[in-house]
Design a protein around this motif. Sequence first.
Motif, mmCIF file in Angstrom:
data_model
loop_
_atom_site.group_PDB
_atom_site.id
_atom_site.type_symbol
_atom_site.label_atom_id
_atom_site.label_comp_id
_atom_site.label_asym_id
_atom_site.label_seq_id
_atom_site.Cartn_x
_atom_site.Cartn_y
_atom_site.Cartn_z
ATOM 1 N N UNK A 1 4.869 -3.458 -10.886
ATOM 2 C CA UNK A 1 5.774 -3.351 -9.757
ATOM 3 C C UNK A 1 5.967 -4.704 -9.112
ATOM 4 N N UNK A 2 7.200 -5.169 -9.126
ATOM 5 C CA UNK A 2 7.543 -6.415 -8.460
ATOM 6 C C UNK A 2 7.967 -6.127 -7.032
ATOM 7 N N UNK A 3 8.507 -7.144 -6.404
ATOM 8 C CA UNK A 3 8.979 -6.961 -5.035
ATOM 9 C C UNK A 3 10.184 -6.037 -5.028
ATOM 10 N N UNK A 4 10.207 -5.147 -4.041
ATOM 11 C CA UNK A 4 11.331 -4.241 -3.864
ATOM 12 C C UNK A 4 11.772 -4.302 -2.411
ATOM 13 N N UNK A 5 12.962 -3.783 -2.146
ATOM 14 C CA UNK A 5 13.537 -3.925 -0.807
ATOM 15 C C UNK A 5 12.943 -2.971 0.219
ATOM 16 N N UNK A 6 12.286 -1.915 -0.248
ATOM 17 C CA UNK A 6 11.735 -0.949 0.693
ATOM 18 C C UNK A 6 10.609 -0.174 0.014
#
Length: 197
Positions: A165-170
Amino acid sequence: MGKIIISENVSLDGVVQDPTGEEGFSRGGWFLQMGDADRDAWAKLELDEALGAEALLLGRRSDEWFAARWLSRSGEWADRLNSLPKYVVSATLQEPKWSNSTAFKGRVLKGDVVDEVSNLKQELDGDIVVYASTQLVHTLMEHDLVDELRLTILPVVLGAGERLFGEISDRKPMRLIDTRTVGDGLAFLTYQPVRDA
């Protein structure tokens, strides 16, 4: 309607990078450290998943990697994987590598990934399984296209490397729907997104 199923082997700390040690990552090869009982139980789990799949969804690099390893194999698991319809997300690929001359020729999804995968979910019924394909997984997660996560956790902490899991917006709330021990030391966790959170 199809369901997008992310099926990944991950380290205890979420690393998916270079599980077989072929990519030159200094901590690669972690997947190969499991014992025979774990490997046999894992193979049975993977066969069952392949038998229940309607199609595979892959990124270009994963398509090439799997093609190089599975096309020359035979047996129930290999035959099933090689014969499944494959959909490859790529802006540059003309024809998928992982196909079989007697089986369905894969289709390349070009253009907007979100639209293409949304359309694919409408076209197919059953499980559309995503193996590896980390960049694709990040995009699918970001756009709420994932219907289920199936994580096989290997009992090793790597401390570095590309994570599933990378960076996500929420936030992406998940509900644990199944846990199993596989072999002597692997954990198999199944999650579904909580859409109404």
